[in-house]
Each structure stands twice: as structure tokens, then as C-alpha cells.
Write a protein that holds these residues in place. Structure first.
Motif, mmCIF file in Angstrom:
data_model
loop_
_atom_site.group_PDB
_atom_site.id
_atom_site.type_symbol
_atom_site.label_atom_id
_atom_site.label_comp_id
_atom_site.label_asym_id
_atom_site.label_seq_id
_atom_site.Cartn_x
_atom_site.Cartn_y
_atom_site.Cartn_z
ATOM 1 N N MET A 152 0.857 -1.194 0.000
ATOM 2 C CA MET A 152 0.000 0.000 0.000
ATOM 3 C C MET A 152 0.887 1.235 0.000
ATOM 4 S SD MET A 152 -3.090 0.987 2.612
ATOM 5 C CE MET A 152 -4.027 -0.404 2.051
ATOM 6 N N THR A 153 0.568 2.235 -0.822
ATOM 7 C CA THR A 153 1.365 3.450 -0.939
ATOM 8 C C THR A 153 1.391 4.202 0.378
ATOM 9 O OG1 THR A 153 0.742 3.608 -3.264
ATOM 10 C CG2 THR A 153 1.643 5.581 -2.220
ATOM 11 N N ASP A 154 2.589 4.636 0.772
ATOM 12 C CA ASP A 154 2.737 5.413 1.990
ATOM 13 C C ASP A 154 2.158 6.804 1.744
ATOM 14 O OD1 ASP A 154 3.467 6.654 4.300
ATOM 15 O OD2 ASP A 154 5.562 6.001 4.267
ATOM 16 N N TRP A 155 1.215 7.210 2.570
ATOM 17 C CA TRP A 155 0.560 8.500 2.371
ATOM 18 C C TRP A 155 1.431 9.666 2.818
ATOM 19 C CZ3 TRP A 155 -1.186 12.121 6.115
ATOM 20 C CH2 TRP A 155 -0.907 11.762 7.439
ATOM 21 N N ARG A 156 2.475 9.387 3.596
ATOM 22 C CA ARG A 156 3.292 10.467 4.165
ATOM 23 C C ARG A 156 4.197 11.090 3.104
ATOM 24 N NH1 ARG A 156 6.245 7.177 8.695
ATOM 25 N NH2 ARG A 156 6.403 5.827 6.850
ATOM 26 N N ILE A 157 4.281 12.428 3.123
ATOM 27 C CA ILE A 157 5.194 13.159 2.249
ATOM 28 C C ILE A 157 6.509 13.386 3.003
ATOM 29 C CG2 ILE A 157 5.544 15.265 0.894
ATOM 30 C CD1 ILE A 157 3.304 13.443 -0.130
ATOM 31 N N TYR A 158 6.400 13.954 4.195
ATOM 32 C CA TYR A 158 7.563 14.112 5.070
ATOM 33 C C TYR A 158 7.680 12.857 5.935
ATOM 34 C CZ TYR A 158 10.330 15.622 9.082
ATOM 35 O OH TYR A 158 11.268 15.717 10.073
ATOM 36 N N ARG A 159 8.878 12.230 5.930
ATOM 37 C CA ARG A 159 9.056 10.965 6.648
ATOM 38 C C ARG A 159 9.949 11.089 7.871
ATOM 39 N NH1 ARG A 159 10.521 8.103 0.933
ATOM 40 N NH2 ARG A 159 8.470 8.340 -0.046
ATOM 41 N N GLY A 160 10.582 12.240 8.057
ATOM 42 C CA GLY A 160 11.441 12.422 9.219
ATOM 43 C C GLY A 160 12.715 11.618 9.158
ATOM 44 N N ALA A 161 13.144 11.210 7.944
ATOM 45 C CA ALA A 161 14.348 10.394 7.808
ATOM 46 C C ALA A 161 15.608 11.227 7.638
ATOM 47 C CB ALA A 161 14.202 9.449 6.610
ATOM 48 N N GLY A 162 15.458 12.515 7.352
ATOM 49 C CA GLY A 162 16.624 13.379 7.188
ATOM 50 C C GLY A 162 17.286 13.295 5.834
ATOM 51 N N LEU A 163 16.775 12.463 4.919
ATOM 52 C CA LEU A 163 17.359 12.317 3.592
ATOM 53 C C LEU A 163 16.506 13.066 2.567
ATOM 54 C CD1 LEU A 163 18.175 8.489 3.692
ATOM 55 C CD2 LEU A 163 19.755 10.407 4.080
ATOM 56 N N PRO A 164 17.094 14.002 1.807
ATOM 57 C CA PRO A 164 16.302 14.758 0.815
ATOM 58 C C PRO A 164 15.691 13.832 -0.230
ATOM 59 C CG PRO A 164 18.438 15.794 1.202
ATOM 60 C CD PRO A 164 18.489 14.462 1.878
ATOM 61 N N HIS A 165 14.474 14.138 -0.656
ATOM 62 C CA HIS A 165 13.804 13.364 -1.701
ATOM 63 C C HIS A 165 12.772 14.266 -2.371
ATOM 64 C CE1 HIS A 165 10.203 12.921 0.847
ATOM 65 N NE2 HIS A 165 11.055 12.733 1.856
ATOM 66 N N VAL A 206 7.535 15.661 -2.351
ATOM 67 C CA VAL A 206 6.547 16.743 -2.403
ATOM 68 C C VAL A 206 5.809 16.758 -3.745
ATOM 69 C CG1 VAL A 206 8.052 18.546 -3.337
ATOM 70 C CG2 VAL A 206 6.203 19.167 -1.755
ATOM 71 N N GLN A 207 6.394 16.112 -4.775
ATOM 72 C CA GLN A 207 5.718 16.038 -6.067
ATOM 73 C C GLN A 207 4.446 15.200 -5.980
ATOM 74 O OE1 GLN A 207 6.871 17.904 -8.477
ATOM 75 N NE2 GLN A 207 8.669 18.500 -7.291
ATOM 76 N N ARG A 208 4.352 14.354 -4.963
ATOM 77 C CA ARG A 208 3.158 13.517 -4.790
ATOM 78 C C ARG A 208 2.089 14.190 -3.934
ATOM 79 N NH1 ARG A 208 3.416 9.614 -1.765
ATOM 80 N NH2 ARG A 208 5.434 9.828 -0.728
ATOM 81 N N LEU A 229 -13.782 19.213 9.202
ATOM 82 C CA LEU A 229 -13.463 19.162 7.776
ATOM 83 C C LEU A 229 -12.000 18.793 7.555
ATOM 84 C CD1 LEU A 229 -15.390 22.301 6.452
ATOM 85 C CD2 LEU A 229 -15.978 19.902 6.077
ATOM 86 N N ASN A 230 -11.103 19.370 8.362
ATOM 87 C CA ASN A 230 -9.685 19.024 8.244
ATOM 88 C C ASN A 230 -9.451 17.543 8.489
ATOM 89 O OD1 ASN A 230 -8.950 21.689 7.728
ATOM 90 N ND2 ASN A 230 -8.541 22.159 9.864
ATOM 91 N N ALA A 231 -10.108 17.002 9.519
ATOM 92 C CA ALA A 231 -9.933 15.582 9.845
ATOM 93 C C ALA A 231 -10.474 14.696 8.727
ATOM 94 C CB ALA A 231 -10.624 15.265 11.169
ATOM 95 N N LEU A 232 -11.625 15.043 8.184
ATOM 96 C CA LEU A 232 -12.212 14.241 7.107
ATOM 97 C C LEU A 232 -11.336 14.268 5.864
ATOM 98 C CD1 LEU A 232 -15.964 15.253 7.446
ATOM 99 C CD2 LEU A 232 -15.005 12.980 7.822
ATOM 100 N N TYR A 233 -10.808 15.441 5.532
ATOM 101 C CA TYR A 233 -9.973 15.541 4.337
ATOM 102 C C TYR A 233 -8.695 14.714 4.493
ATOM 103 C CZ TYR A 233 -6.692 17.448 0.940
ATOM 104 O OH TYR A 233 -5.757 17.576 -0.055
ATOM 105 N N LEU A 234 -8.030 14.849 5.637
ATOM 106 C CA LEU A 234 -6.740 14.183 5.797
ATOM 107 C C LEU A 234 -6.897 12.675 5.952
ATOM 108 C CD1 LEU A 234 -3.780 14.781 5.796
ATOM 109 C CD2 LEU A 234 -3.851 15.138 8.272
ATOM 110 N N THR A 235 -7.946 12.241 6.646
ATOM 111 C CA THR A 235 -8.121 10.793 6.805
ATOM 112 C C THR A 235 -8.516 10.128 5.489
ATOM 113 O OG1 THR A 235 -10.396 11.186 7.564
ATOM 114 C CG2 THR A 235 -8.702 10.895 9.250
ATOM 115 N N GLN A 236 -8.965 10.907 4.498
ATOM 116 C CA GLN A 236 -9.201 10.355 3.156
ATOM 117 C C GLN A 236 -7.895 9.906 2.511
ATOM 118 O OE1 GLN A 236 -11.282 13.606 1.158
ATOM 119 N NE2 GLN A 236 -13.129 12.370 1.065
ATOM 120 N N HIS A 237 -6.810 10.598 2.856
ATOM 121 C CA HIS A 237 -5.525 10.307 2.224
ATOM 122 C C HIS A 237 -4.703 9.295 3.012
ATOM 123 C CE1 HIS A 237 -5.905 13.323 -0.954
ATOM 124 N NE2 HIS A 237 -6.480 14.088 -0.048
#
Length: 343
Positions: A1-14, A17-19, A311-319
Motif C-alpha cells: 500500500m502506498t505510503d501517504w506520508r510526504i515528510y518521513r522524518g528520515a533526514g534524507l532529501p527526496h 513533495v511532487q506527490r 473538515l480538516n480531519a475528514l480531508y486528511l483521513t481520506q488520504h
């Protein structure tokens, strides 16, 4: 399943954000004035940068406000009596949206908005005269060896009406003015508003002084248009529909209260919430997010949770992946934290 997170806290640039998906409709600043339902119609509210964000991109399909009878009566009383509407209630109950809903339904165009802070004074709402800018332009032209141009010598180029001043311009239909969070003002502003609200006119002394030489001066409005001001005074011909909002952080003087139609908004009920979600996110989101809507409705008595938190919770939990119930629950808990809960 695709990871929904954009920022992963790994410290490695990637380039994750294009997703990043498009913004929630109420935070979409790129689609201002666009036709949101494909009808091709020119909605007067489309010229208002915040109309679609507040009313919902599907506002033509869903009557998202669903006002209670008391709200409808108060709005009509203010319209008939040409009195301001003083709206109180907890944050997120739809006080500001009420002005947008009235402007949208009655085709009154862009809502003029005057957000109040502790430093706000009456003149901020009426007009601003940029005397320093005018002097600098004249001095600059003299330094360049040229005489003052017509633009620099015309005082009207340096006068700009504020939201209240623009609402009081002569017009065939009332403008809608939102004076947001009046309770955040200092002690003087509510009293200072009384004369302008009672008389429907105000003077611009800088223009009155030259009225014998220039009886008509073109000035800028809050909309960015140029309009003529005669004799240095602005007088309304149709009293604007004015919504004053308050979160109840202070009491207002009796002199202001008697000049207003008062309305206290209750927190939105199930019908209002469902319609609001459908207007912003569609009917599918209202169905899939039924548990969050029920959580909002089942909050403890006196607990303050704003509708936009839902509304914020509904929008984010969709992703977030729907299989990750722990993640979904954590997001909902973070975004729907009661505003009155101690940190």
C-alpha cells in the motif's frame, strides 16, 4: 500500500513533495474566480476570493448553510430595518460564513471584509490618505527636473476607501460588509462606529478642504475601482448589509446593541454538518466519515470543537490508508482536539 506520508522524518532529501495532492477546497487559493461546477455561469460570488473556500466548491449543488429559522428571521430583520446584524457564538459556528451565504444567495457580489485587531481604529475601516506617498512623488519629480504631474498633484490618487467606507458608497443594491471579531477591538471602536452606522455617511477632511476647487475627486475603493466623491463626503443611498461577529470575549455598549439585530449561533447540528461536508468534500466523504461526524456531534456538553476541525480531519483521513485505523484515529484525535481543553 502506498505510503501517504510526504515528510518521513528520515533526514534524507527526496522529491516526495511532487506527490502532494491538491489542497482542501477551503484552502485552495489557485482557483479563485474559476467555474467550479462546470456550468459556465458567472456567479457574483466567484469574484470573491473567499466565497468558494467558505461556501464550498459544490455550493450550487448543496445548500450547505442550512440556517435555522431564527437565523433566517434575524437576517431578514436586518435587511428590512437596515440595521447591522451582531452575530455571536463559539469559534467555528459559521458566523463569518453567514455573510458569504447571504451575499451568494442574493447576488450581492464580493463580501467586503474588515478583520478587527486590538489596534484597529474607525479610520482603518473608512479610508486612508497617503500624505507621505504624495509628498515623495512630488519631490521625486522635482528632483528629476520635471514639474508635478497630474497624477502626483491629484489628491484622489492617494485616498483609498476602506471596507466600511466602500460599503457606504451610493449604490442601487446593498453591499455586504463583514466586520470580523469586533470583540478583539479596543474599548473605543464600538462607540466610534455608532455615528457611521447610524447616519450612513462620513467625511474625508482632506477632500472637504479642497471642495471649492475640486468638487468631485476620484478615489480608490477597497475593490480597487475608482469612484467619484463629491464635496468630500460619502453618503450611502442603500444601507449595506453589515455582519458584526463576536466570539463573546467582551460585552458591547448598550448604545451599539440597540442599533443592531442580535443573533447567537448555536453549534451546527447533524443536518448542517452533513450538508457542509457534502458542499466541500462531496457526498462520499460524508458517508465514509460518518464516524467522525458522530464523534463531533457526540462531544461532551460545553466542549468546543469548530466545524472546520472536522473538515480538516475528514480531508486528511481520506488520504491516510483506510486500513491503518490506528493512523486514522491518531490524525482525528490530533485535528479534533477541543479548543477549550488545557494544553
Amino acid at each position: 500500500m502506498t505510503d501517504w506520508r510526504i515528510y518521513r522524518g528520515a533526514g534524507l532529501p527526496h522529491d516526495g513533495v511532487q506527490r502532494l495532492p491538491g489542497p482542501p477546497p477551503w484552502r485552495d487559493f489557485a482557483s479563485v474566480g474559476q467555474d467550479t461546477d462546470g456550468s459556465g455561469s458567472t456567479d457574483p460570488a466567484a469574484t470573491d476570493p473567499s466565497a468558494a473556500r467558505r461556501l464550498g466548491v459544490q455550493r450550487r449543488l448543496v445548500e450547505n448553510h442550512h440556517p435555522r429559522p431564527a437565523e433566517v428571521d434575524a437576517v431578514n430583520a436586518a435587511l428590512y430595518l437596515r440595521r447591522p446584524l451582531l452575530v455571536t457564538g463559539n469559534p467555528g459556528t459559521g458566523k463569518s460564513t453567514l455573510a458569504q451565504a447571504v451575499a451568494h444567495e442574493l447576488g450581492l457580489g464580493r463580501v467586503l471584509r474588515w478583520p478587527i485587531v486590538s489596534r484597529s481604529v474607525l479610520q482603518d475601516g473608512l479610508y486612508r490618505y497617503d500624505a507621505i506617498g504624495r509628498l515623495q512623488d512630488v519631490q521625486l519629480e522635482r528632483a528629476q527636473g520635471a514639474g508635478p504631474s497630474a497624477a502626483a498633484s491629484s489628491i484622489g490618487s492617494y485616498v483609498r476607501l476602506g471596507p466600511l467606507g466602500t460599503a457606504l458608497l451610493p449604490s442601487e443594491q446593498p453591499r455586504v460588509l463583514l466586520v470580523d471579531e469586533l470583540d478583539k477591538s479596543d474599548l473605543d471602536l464600538p462607540n466610534d462606529l455608532l455615528n457611521a452606522l447610524e447616519e450612513g455617511e462620513f467625511a474625508i477632511p482632506e477632500l472637504e478642504r479642497i471642495a471649492d476647487r475640486e468638487p468631485v475627486v476620484d478615489v480608490l475603493t477597497d475593490d480597487g475601482r475608482k469612484v467619484p466623491v463629491r464635496g468630500g463626503r460619502v453618503r450611502c443611498t442603500t444601507f449595506p448589509f453589515i455582519v458584526l461577529t463576536s466570539n463573546g470575549e467582551r460585552d458591547f455598549p448598550a448604545a451599539l446593541l440597540r442599533r443592531c439585530i442580535q443573533l447567537e449561533l448555536e453549534p451546527p447540528g447533524e443536518e448542517q454538518l452533513t450538508a457542509m461536508v457534502e458542499a466541500h468534500l462531496g457526498s462520499e466523504a460524508a458517508t465514509e466519515g460518518r464516524d467522525l461526524i458522530e464523534r463531533f456531534l457526540g462531544r461532551e456538553p460545553g466542549e468546543i470543537i469548530a466545524a472546520d476541525q472536522l473538515l480538516n480531519a475528514l480531508y486528511l483521513t481520506q488520504h491516510a490508508p483506510r486500513a491503518e485505523r490506528v493512523t486514522r484515529e491518531r490524525i482525528a484525535e490530533m485535528l479534533m482536539r477541543p479548543l477549550d481543553r488545557p494544553r
